[in-house]
Design a protein around this motif. Structure first.
Motif, PDB file in Angstrom:
ATOM      1  N   GLY A  82      31.117  36.438   2.673  1.00 13.90           N
ATOM      2  CA  GLY A  82      32.320  35.913   2.028  1.00 13.90           C
ATOM      3  C   GLY A  82      33.015  36.960   1.185  1.00 13.90           C
ATOM      4  O   GLY A  82      32.737  38.160   1.282  1.00 13.90           O
ATOM      5  N   TYR A  83      33.917  36.477   0.344  1.00 17.00           N
ATOM      6  CA  TYR A  83      34.720  37.310  -0.543  1.00 17.00           C
ATOM      7  C   TYR A  83      34.623  36.715  -1.943  1.00 17.00           C
ATOM      8  O   TYR A  83      34.632  35.492  -2.104  1.00 17.00           O
ATOM      9  CB  TYR A  83      36.186  37.317  -0.112  1.00 17.00           C
ATOM     10  CG  TYR A  83      36.379  37.481   1.377  1.00 17.00           C
ATOM     11  CD1 TYR A  83      36.114  38.704   1.997  1.00 17.00           C
ATOM     12  CD2 TYR A  83      36.802  36.419   2.173  1.00 17.00           C
ATOM     13  CE1 TYR A  83      36.276  38.856   3.371  1.00 17.00           C
ATOM     14  CE2 TYR A  83      36.979  36.567   3.539  1.00 17.00           C
ATOM     15  CZ  TYR A  83      36.711  37.785   4.136  1.00 17.00           C
ATOM     16  OH  TYR A  83      36.873  37.932   5.487  1.00 17.00           O
ATOM     17  N   SER A  84      34.542  37.575  -2.951  1.00 10.95           N
ATOM     18  CA  SER A  84      34.478  37.036  -4.313  1.00 10.95           C
ATOM     19  C   SER A  84      35.088  37.992  -5.324  1.00 10.95           C
ATOM     20  O   SER A  84      35.422  39.129  -5.017  1.00 10.95           O
ATOM     21  CB  SER A  84      33.029  36.724  -4.712  1.00 10.95           C
ATOM     22  OG  SER A  84      32.327  37.893  -5.037  1.00 10.95           O
ATOM     23  N   ASN A  85      35.174  37.475  -6.538  1.00 14.99           N
ATOM     24  CA  ASN A  85      35.550  38.202  -7.735  1.00 14.99           C
ATOM     25  C   ASN A  85      36.876  38.940  -7.620  1.00 14.99           C
ATOM     26  O   ASN A  85      37.029  40.046  -8.125  1.00 14.99           O
ATOM     27  CB  ASN A  85      34.406  39.099  -8.195  1.00 14.99           C
ATOM     28  CG  ASN A  85      33.297  38.261  -8.799  1.00 14.99           C
ATOM     29  OD1 ASN A  85      32.742  37.384  -8.127  1.00 14.99           O
ATOM     30  ND2 ASN A  85      32.977  38.495 -10.047  1.00 14.99           N
ATOM     31  N   CYS A 126      41.263  43.396   3.220  1.00 12.38           N
ATOM     32  CA  CYS A 126      41.338  44.795   3.675  1.00 12.38           C
ATOM     33  C   CYS A 126      42.517  45.558   3.085  1.00 12.38           C
ATOM     34  O   CYS A 126      42.494  46.789   3.061  1.00 12.38           O
ATOM     35  CB  CYS A 126      41.392  44.849   5.200  1.00 12.38           C
ATOM     36  SG  CYS A 126      39.791  44.527   5.963  1.00 12.38           S
ATOM     37  N   THR A 127      43.534  44.861   2.591  1.00 10.40           N
ATOM     38  CA  THR A 127      44.662  45.570   1.975  1.00 10.40           C
ATOM     39  C   THR A 127      44.273  46.202   0.652  1.00 10.40           C
ATOM     40  O   THR A 127      44.954  47.100   0.170  1.00 10.40           O
ATOM     41  CB  THR A 127      45.851  44.614   1.708  1.00 10.40           C
ATOM     42  OG1 THR A 127      45.492  43.692   0.662  1.00 10.40           O
ATOM     43  CG2 THR A 127      46.297  43.884   2.959  1.00 10.40           C
ATOM     44  N   GLY A 128      43.174  45.700   0.033  1.00 10.43           N
ATOM     45  CA  GLY A 128      42.766  46.201  -1.271  1.00 10.43           C
ATOM     46  C   GLY A 128      43.562  45.615  -2.418  1.00 10.43           C
ATOM     47  O   GLY A 128      43.339  45.956  -3.574  1.00 10.43           O
ATOM     48  N   ARG A 129      44.476  44.695  -2.119  1.00 10.36           N
ATOM     49  CA  ARG A 129      45.332  44.133  -3.172  1.00 10.36           C
ATOM     50  C   ARG A 129      44.832  42.794  -3.712  1.00 10.36           C
ATOM     51  O   ARG A 129      45.422  42.254  -4.646  1.00 10.36           O
ATOM     52  CB  ARG A 129      46.761  43.998  -2.656  1.00 10.36           C
ATOM     53  CG  ARG A 129      47.418  45.340  -2.369  1.00 10.36           C
ATOM     54  CD  ARG A 129      48.906  45.201  -2.092  1.00 10.36           C
ATOM     55  NE  ARG A 129      49.183  44.323  -0.961  1.00 10.36           N
ATOM     56  CZ  ARG A 129      49.400  44.731   0.286  1.00 10.36           C
ATOM     57  NH1 ARG A 129      49.372  46.018   0.565  1.00 10.36           N
ATOM     58  NH2 ARG A 129      49.661  43.876   1.247  1.00 10.36           N
ATOM     59  N   THR A 130      43.762  42.249  -3.155  1.00  8.03           N
ATOM     60  CA  THR A 130      43.277  40.945  -3.605  1.00  8.03           C
ATOM     61  C   THR A 130      42.275  41.055  -4.749  1.00  8.03           C
ATOM     62  O   THR A 130      41.997  40.077  -5.426  1.00  8.03           O
ATOM     63  CB  THR A 130      42.583  40.192  -2.456  1.00  8.03           C
ATOM     64  OG1 THR A 130      41.394  40.902  -2.085  1.00  8.03           O
ATOM     65  CG2 THR A 130      43.500  40.015  -1.260  1.00  8.03           C
ATOM     66  N   GLY A 131      41.689  42.236  -4.923  1.00  6.64           N
ATOM     67  CA  GLY A 131      40.633  42.415  -5.904  1.00  6.64           C
ATOM     68  C   GLY A 131      39.283  41.890  -5.439  1.00  6.64           C
ATOM     69  O   GLY A 131      38.288  42.009  -6.141  1.00  6.64           O
ATOM     70  N   CYS A 132      39.257  41.302  -4.245  1.00  7.65           N
ATOM     71  CA  CYS A 132      38.018  40.701  -3.726  1.00  7.65           C
ATOM     72  C   CYS A 132      37.051  41.760  -3.216  1.00  7.65           C
ATOM     73  O   CYS A 132      37.447  42.849  -2.820  1.00  7.65           O
ATOM     74  CB  CYS A 132      38.326  39.739  -2.580  1.00  7.65           C
ATOM     75  SG  CYS A 132      39.212  38.272  -3.101  1.00  7.65           S
ATOM     76  N   VAL A 133      35.786  41.387  -3.222  1.00  6.14           N
ATOM     77  CA  VAL A 133      34.699  42.213  -2.707  1.00  6.14           C
ATOM     78  C   VAL A 133      34.125  41.513  -1.488  1.00  6.14           C
ATOM     79  O   VAL A 133      33.991  40.289  -1.481  1.00  6.14           O
ATOM     80  CB  VAL A 133      33.565  42.330  -3.760  1.00  6.14           C
ATOM     81  CG1 VAL A 133      32.481  43.280  -3.288  1.00  6.14           C
ATOM     82  CG2 VAL A 133      34.100  42.738  -5.096  1.00  6.14           C
ATOM     83  N   GLU A 134      33.775  42.280  -0.451  1.00  4.64           N
ATOM     84  CA  GLU A 134      32.997  41.719   0.653  1.00  4.64           C
ATOM     85  C   GLU A 134      31.590  41.504   0.119  1.00  4.64           C
ATOM     86  O   GLU A 134      30.963  42.435  -0.374  1.00  4.64           O
ATOM     87  CB  GLU A 134      32.940  42.675   1.847  1.00  4.64           C
ATOM     88  CG  GLU A 134      34.190  42.687   2.668  1.00  4.64           C
ATOM     89  CD  GLU A 134      34.004  43.370   4.019  1.00  4.64           C
ATOM     90  OE1 GLU A 134      32.856  43.503   4.503  1.00  4.64           O
ATOM     91  OE2 GLU A 134      35.029  43.771   4.587  1.00  4.64           O
TER      92      GLU A 134
END
Length: 179
Positions: free
Chosen positions: A33-36, A48-56
């Motif tokens: 998932g994605y978090s934080n 993948c854009t790096g703009r969400t702040g999410c971590v795989e």
């Protein structure tokens, strides 16, 4: 009576991390998932854009009577590089940062104690950049990411990156492997 705890780990590409933890005894469920980050229900393309702040990440549901938080973190610190900010091998970007996302104060304390011990030992020859934060904004990854290594063991990335991590786990942590 089974007691479940949840711990979420960011160790680079979730295909690799998921493949390792599926082999650990006491881990009852592993989900990619994605978090934080800040995005609501992000997609892989968004992350993948790096703009969400999410971590795989991988979300682990585990039975602490069978495997401790410390043992899960020992595996974590062996199968990924906790010294490279926003990178694991050829995977580069904030979504690949090293992170431990805890759901209990005991998990936070265990993670911080391990980082302090590893730092004191200079275990990696470089500073540990793993962030330790409470779990926030977790979103399950798309179905095609779940069990990816298991379903595609001959895929190039799996052969080059995931399989060696699984092999390293098996060699280093035979006592923790499912029988």
């Amino acid at each position: 009576m089974e007691t479940r705890q949840t711990l979420v780990l960011g160790g680079g590409c979730f295909w690799c991390t998921e493949a390792v933890y599926k082999e650990v005894r006491g881990v009852l469920d592993v989900e990619s998932g994605y978090s934080n980050g800040q995005a609501e229900q992000p997609t892989y393309e968004d992350v993948c854009t790096g703009r969400t702040g999410c971590v795989e990440v991988v979300k682990l549901e585990y039975d602490p009577a069978q495997v401790s938080t410390r043992e899960l973190l020992e595996v974590f610190f062996v199968v990924h590089d906790p010294t490279t900010p926003n990178r694991q091998g050829n995977d580069v970007g904030t979504q690949y940062r090293s992170g431990i996302y805890y759901t209990t104060e005991a998990q936070r304390a265990t993670a911080q104690a391990m980082i302090d011990e590893l730092t004191a030992q200079d275990a990696f020859g470089a500073p540990i950049v793993t962030e330790v934060r409470p779990l926030q904004h977790y979103w399950r990854a798309e179905d095609y990411h779940q069990d990816f290594f298991e379903r595609h063991p001959d895929q190039g990335y799996c052969l080059a990156v995931a399989a060696p991590k699984v092999d390293k786990f098996r060699r280093t942590f035979a006592a923790l492997a499912r029988r």
